[in-house]
Design a protein around this motif. Structure first.
Motif, mmCIF file in Angstrom:
data_model
loop_
_atom_site.group_PDB
_atom_site.id
_atom_site.type_symbol
_atom_site.label_atom_id
_atom_site.label_comp_id
_atom_site.label_asym_id
_atom_site.label_seq_id
_atom_site.Cartn_x
_atom_site.Cartn_y
_atom_site.Cartn_z
ATOM 1 N N PHE A 70 0.817 -1.211 0.000
ATOM 2 C CA PHE A 70 0.000 0.000 0.000
ATOM 3 C C PHE A 70 0.854 1.267 0.000
ATOM 4 O O PHE A 70 0.474 2.287 -0.576
ATOM 5 C CB PHE A 70 -0.962 -0.012 1.186
ATOM 6 N N LYS A 71 2.021 1.211 0.614
ATOM 7 C CA LYS A 71 2.934 2.349 0.556
ATOM 8 C C LYS A 71 3.438 2.557 -0.874
ATOM 9 O O LYS A 71 3.525 3.688 -1.360
ATOM 10 C CB LYS A 71 4.114 2.123 1.503
ATOM 11 N N GLU A 77 0.825 6.253 -7.387
ATOM 12 C CA GLU A 77 -0.258 7.175 -7.710
ATOM 13 C C GLU A 77 0.171 8.623 -7.487
ATOM 14 O O GLU A 77 -0.193 9.518 -8.249
ATOM 15 C CB GLU A 77 -1.494 6.847 -6.864
ATOM 16 N N GLY A 78 0.950 8.840 -6.432
ATOM 17 C CA GLY A 78 1.385 10.208 -6.128
ATOM 18 C C GLY A 78 2.362 10.759 -7.141
ATOM 19 O O GLY A 78 2.278 11.932 -7.523
ATOM 20 N N ARG A 79 3.292 9.936 -7.586
ATOM 21 C CA ARG A 79 4.292 10.410 -8.554
ATOM 22 C C ARG A 79 3.738 10.456 -9.962
ATOM 23 O O ARG A 79 4.066 11.361 -10.737
ATOM 24 C CB ARG A 79 5.530 9.516 -8.503
ATOM 25 N N GLY A 81 2.901 10.120 -13.893
ATOM 26 C CA GLY A 81 3.794 10.408 -15.004
ATOM 27 C C GLY A 81 4.663 9.249 -15.447
ATOM 28 O O GLY A 81 4.210 8.106 -15.549
ATOM 29 N N ASP A 82 5.950 9.548 -15.701
ATOM 30 C CA ASP A 82 6.880 8.527 -16.191
ATOM 31 C C ASP A 82 7.113 7.431 -15.166
ATOM 32 O O ASP A 82 7.339 6.265 -15.529
ATOM 33 C CB ASP A 82 8.217 9.176 -16.569
ATOM 34 N N PHE A 83 7.083 7.789 -13.893
ATOM 35 C CA PHE A 83 7.286 6.799 -12.832
ATOM 36 C C PHE A 83 6.195 5.726 -12.910
ATOM 37 O O PHE A 83 6.486 4.528 -12.916
ATOM 38 C CB PHE A 83 7.261 7.490 -11.471
ATOM 39 N N LYS A 84 4.964 6.159 -13.012
ATOM 40 C CA LYS A 84 3.844 5.213 -13.097
ATOM 41 C C LYS A 84 3.900 4.424 -14.399
ATOM 42 O O LYS A 84 3.635 3.217 -14.418
ATOM 43 C CB LYS A 84 2.523 5.964 -12.985
#
Length: 446
Positions: A70-71, A77-79, A81-84
């Motif tokens: 969950f962390k 979800e918070g980052r 963009g490219d991270f997701k």
């Protein structure tokens, strides 16, 4: 809630902590589609918890691992963009719980290590992403796929019983000299991005569309070491394998479902015993090394239905060469033969064309010295040649391994069969050095 076949119908984004830990229902194991199969009790057995093949998968997490999930979900979800996009490298069709746990398993649920891995993968794939992961394989390689696969046969052939695509690679017949005549390491890596994102990724998404219960965005691999020699394990060959593996391990983690290494030569046994000792039990359990054809045919048929297993590997599916030709051949191309000429003065190659066929002959090289090529009748010295003394010389400096090779078609028009053709080459440069030329015989339907 479960479907009629016993698999979960809970949306992939709605898994609770208890569900991740297997507390809402307990499980006999993992069904062929990768989901959990329920049974009356409320916790998994101790034996199942010890099974390394179930570790880290949805429904088999510890409380600490579920909290880490969950962390990580919150970070993704918070980052955004490219991270997701890196995490969902095959698209969101994979499903949240399956994509996220794949990355978490790769770094043993240590959140800091997982985040660092995704960050590094995002940087690694940035240039490829900017180029849309090279959607044109010919442009990526600098040559037709058919020419490349003739030097390094590899293919997808149907699906395993668990729904994962079946991939077969034949490094034992890898011809590095020929590969270097037609492409560069950069070209090979661009092509690898194409294969992973457009080819493999497309197969996974199509399988998910055809079977909504398909969960494991992974691959079943057959590594066929037939004809492998120690000389083939050169630094050049190992560099190709190493660079591709580095991309896969960083940017496509936990995508190997099962690997069968077959037809290994005697010297490979000792090498594998050493390598296996370096692997964690879960990875080692995914790999089987089988030399006996009878044994590996049985093992493959246990994992792959016979209609999906190629006939040359004990099944009833299409021959691997037929599949390569279907996937890679374009236009009127019917078949292909390639041969490396190692010129130190002169050399030749012969090929027969059947009635109703036409032949195109082309040359790939990095030789700045060059050579002159003549096409003549192999059965009659008196017959006029089709072409005479056609020069083929590399247009670059020949010193940069990342410089694209030179390709030249030497037939002015296609040679109509039946005919027996001899390609004769005379080196233009010094007879004290060896120059490599790849001759490509492309047989066409008229």
């Amino acid at each position: 809630m479960a479907t009629s076949n016993g698999t979960s119908s809970i949306p992939d984004s709605d898994w609770s902590k208890d569900r991740l830990m297997g507390k809402s229902v307990s499980f006999k194991g993992i069904s062929k589609d990768g989901d959990a199969v329920s049974r009356p009790s409320t916790t998994s057995s101790s034996k199942e918890k010890m099974d390394p093949m179930l570790w880290g998968r949805p429904g088999h997490l510890t409380e600490e691992e579920a909290e880490t999930f969950f962390k990580f979900k919150s970070e993704v979800e918070g980052r955004g963009g490219d991270f997701k996009a890196t995490v969902y490298c095959f698209g969101e069709e994979e499903g949240e719980v399956w994509a996220l746990t794949r990355w978490l398993r790769a770094r043993k649920y240590v959140l800091e290590d997982v985040l660092k891995m995704v960050e590094e993968a995002t940087l690694c794939r940035a240039d490829a992403k900017a180029a849309d992961f090279y959607p044109d394989p010919k442009a990526a390689l600098g040559c037709d796929m058919s020419v490349y696969f003739a030097q390094y046969p590899q293919l997808y052939s149907g699906f395993a019983k668990n729904g994962c695509p079946l991939f077969i690679s034949k490094p034992g017949v890898l011809n590095v000299d020929a590969v270097e005549c037609v492409t560069t390491l950069t070209g090979i890596l661009k092509f690898h991005w194409y294969i992973m994102m457009h080819d493999f990724g497309g197969r996974l998404r199509d399988q998910k569309k055809n079977d909504p219960h398909f969960k494991k965005f992974e691959c079943v691999c057959v590594l066929d070491l037939s004809n492998l020699t120690m000389s083939q394990l050169s630094q050049r060959a190992l560099t190709i394998i190493k660079e591709q593996s580095a991309i896969d391990s960083l940017c496509f983690p936990e995508t190997m479902n099962k690997m069968y290494i077959i037809n290994g030569p005697r010297f490979f046994g000792a090498t594998w015993s050493l390598i296996k000792g370096w692997l964690d039990p879960r990875t080692a359990n995914k790999i089987e090394v089988i030399s006996s054809r009878k044994a590996w045919e049985k093992a493959l048929l246990d994992y792959v239905d016979e209609e999906h297993l190629p006939i040359d590997y004990g099944g009833k599916g299409p021959n691997t060469q037929d599949t390569i030709e279907k996937e890679a051949f374009t236009g009127k191309l019917k078949r292909m033969h390639t041969e490396v000429l190692y010129l130190r003065g002169s050399g030749s190659a012969k090929y027969d064309v059947m009635p109703g066929e036409e032949l195109e002959v082309s040359i790939f090289t990095r030789s700045v010295a060059g050579a002159k090529f003549t096409l003549q009748d192999a059965t009659s010295k008196a017959a006029a040649p089709w072409v005479s003394d056609v020069p083929v010389t590399h247009s670059g400096n020949g010193e940069d391994p990342e410089e694209s090779p030179t390709h030249k078609v030497i037939t002015t028009t296609n040679i109509k069969g039946p005919a027996s053709i001899k390609v004769k080459a005379e080196s233009i440069g010094s007879r004290w050095s060896t120059q490599n030329f790849l001759v490509v015989f492309s047989v066409m339907n008229p």
